[in-house]
Design a protein around this motif. Sequence first.
Motif, PDB file in Angstrom:
ATOM      1  N   TRP A   1       0.235  48.103  13.846  1.00  0.00           N
ATOM      2  CA  TRP A   1       0.934  46.823  14.396  1.00  0.00           C
ATOM      3  C   TRP A   1       0.114  45.484  13.880  1.00  0.00           C
ATOM      4  O   TRP A   1      -0.922  45.802  13.218  1.00  0.00           O
ATOM      5  N   ASN A   2       0.916  44.577  13.863  1.00  0.00           N
ATOM      6  CA  ASN A   2       0.370  43.086  13.568  1.00  0.00           C
ATOM      7  C   ASN A   2      -0.226  43.132  12.135  1.00  0.00           C
ATOM      8  O   ASN A   2      -1.175  42.418  11.603  1.00  0.00           O
ATOM      9  N   THR A   3       0.581  43.830  11.240  1.00  0.00           N
ATOM     10  CA  THR A   3      -0.002  44.075   9.821  1.00  0.00           C
ATOM     11  C   THR A   3       1.080  43.626   8.924  1.00  0.00           C
ATOM     12  O   THR A   3       2.045  43.951   8.985  1.00  0.00           O
ATOM     13  N   VAL A   4       0.559  43.222   7.529  1.00  0.00           N
ATOM     14  CA  VAL A   4       1.298  42.862   6.643  1.00  0.00           C
ATOM     15  C   VAL A   4       0.694  43.736   5.251  1.00  0.00           C
ATOM     16  O   VAL A   4      -0.436  43.855   5.269  1.00  0.00           O
ATOM     17  N   VAL A   5       1.745  43.855   4.401  1.00  0.00           N
ATOM     18  CA  VAL A   5       1.202  44.502   3.100  1.00  0.00           C
ATOM     19  C   VAL A   5       0.875  43.535   2.224  1.00  0.00           C
ATOM     20  O   VAL A   5       1.755  42.823   2.094  1.00  0.00           O
ATOM     21  N   GLU A   6      -0.255  43.352   1.654  1.00  0.00           N
ATOM     22  CA  GLU A   6      -0.677  42.243   0.668  1.00  0.00           C
ATOM     23  C   GLU A   6      -0.468  42.880  -0.871  1.00  0.00           C
ATOM     24  O   GLU A   6      -0.313  41.983  -1.696  1.00  0.00           O
ATOM     25  N   GLN A   7      -0.423  44.226  -1.031  1.00  0.00           N
ATOM     26  CA  GLN A   7      -0.668  44.671  -2.478  1.00  0.00           C
ATOM     27  C   GLN A   7      -0.321  46.282  -2.301  1.00  0.00           C
ATOM     28  O   GLN A   7      -0.746  47.088  -1.394  1.00  0.00           O
ATOM     29  N   VAL A   8       0.636  46.622  -3.406  1.00  0.00           N
ATOM     30  CA  VAL A   8       0.796  47.971  -3.472  1.00  0.00           C
ATOM     31  C   VAL A   8      -0.013  48.455  -4.609  1.00  0.00           C
ATOM     32  O   VAL A   8      -0.174  47.963  -5.635  1.00  0.00           O
ATOM     33  N   LEU A   9      -0.841  49.400  -4.272  1.00  0.00           N
ATOM     34  CA  LEU A   9      -1.762  49.974  -5.115  1.00  0.00           C
ATOM     35  C   LEU A   9      -1.135  51.207  -5.827  1.00  0.00           C
ATOM     36  O   LEU A   9      -0.542  51.989  -5.323  1.00  0.00           O
ATOM     37  N   GLY A  10      -1.482  51.372  -7.253  1.00  0.00           N
ATOM     38  CA  GLY A  10      -1.003  52.437  -8.118  1.00  0.00           C
ATOM     39  C   GLY A  10      -0.695  51.833  -9.366  1.00  0.00           C
ATOM     40  O   GLY A  10      -0.768  50.931  -9.745  1.00  0.00           O
ATOM     41  N   THR A  11       0.175  52.583  -9.999  1.00  0.00           N
ATOM     42  CA  THR A  11       0.496  52.287 -11.375  1.00  0.00           C
ATOM     43  C   THR A  11       2.005  52.768 -11.685  1.00  0.00           C
ATOM     44  O   THR A  11       2.576  53.612 -10.938  1.00  0.00           O
ATOM     45  N   LYS A  12       2.615  52.303 -12.771  1.00  0.00           N
ATOM     46  CA  LYS A  12       3.881  52.679 -12.978  1.00  0.00           C
ATOM     47  C   LYS A  12       3.869  54.172 -13.489  1.00  0.00           C
ATOM     48  O   LYS A  12       4.768  54.699 -12.878  1.00  0.00           O
ATOM     49  N   GLU A  13       3.060  54.538 -14.065  1.00  0.00           N
ATOM     50  CA  GLU A  13       2.775  55.939 -14.438  1.00  0.00           C
ATOM     51  C   GLU A  13       2.693  56.915 -13.396  1.00  0.00           C
ATOM     52  O   GLU A  13       3.233  58.023 -13.288  1.00  0.00           O
ATOM     53  N   SER A  14       1.622  56.456 -12.404  1.00  0.00           N
ATOM     54  CA  SER A  14       1.348  57.591 -11.534  1.00  0.00           C
ATOM     55  C   SER A  14       1.845  57.421 -10.298  1.00  0.00           C
ATOM     56  O   SER A  14       2.143  57.990  -9.264  1.00  0.00           O
TER      57      SER A  14
END
Length: 165
Positions: free
Chosen positions: A56-69
């Motif tokens: 709750w009460n949370t936003v995504v600031e960044q998606v972690l990972g790579t295009k390959e993985s």
Amino acid sequence: GKEIAVVGGGDSAVEEATYLTKFATKVSLIHRRDTLRASKIMQDRALANPKIQFIWNTVVEQVLGTKESGVAGLRLRNIRTQEASELKLDGLFVAIGHNPNTEIFRGQVDLDDLGYIKTMPDSTRTNIPGVFACGDVRDPVYRQAITAAGSGCMAAIEAERWLEH
């Protein structure tokens, strides 16, 4: 067999999260508020599902990972406490609204205020003779594959009839 997340709090997000529990080991539903906007029956189903974790009460600031993985996790921020955290996961679904992909038609066919292609009542016909619209570009309510397929069939039948005349 994977851990995944769904971002959103409306009917689309809650329905998606509930559906995905059939395949995932865990589904995290991330919502920027402390209550869902989804219908009560959908909320009750999701809240009772042991595979769904609510963040709750949370936003995504960044998606972690790579295009390959692929997706490896998310960097999150609680909007009340400003606390940052990371969530390890294998997949992400975003269900926080819908903008139809109709910009290329602007000025050519009539669009409504939200950008959906306008069609005649009970029809797939647009304001231009011989041009028909179907699926997500004209349906702001259901936006689902089965209704898009149905309206595609309608458009095909109407186009065939138009061509015959």
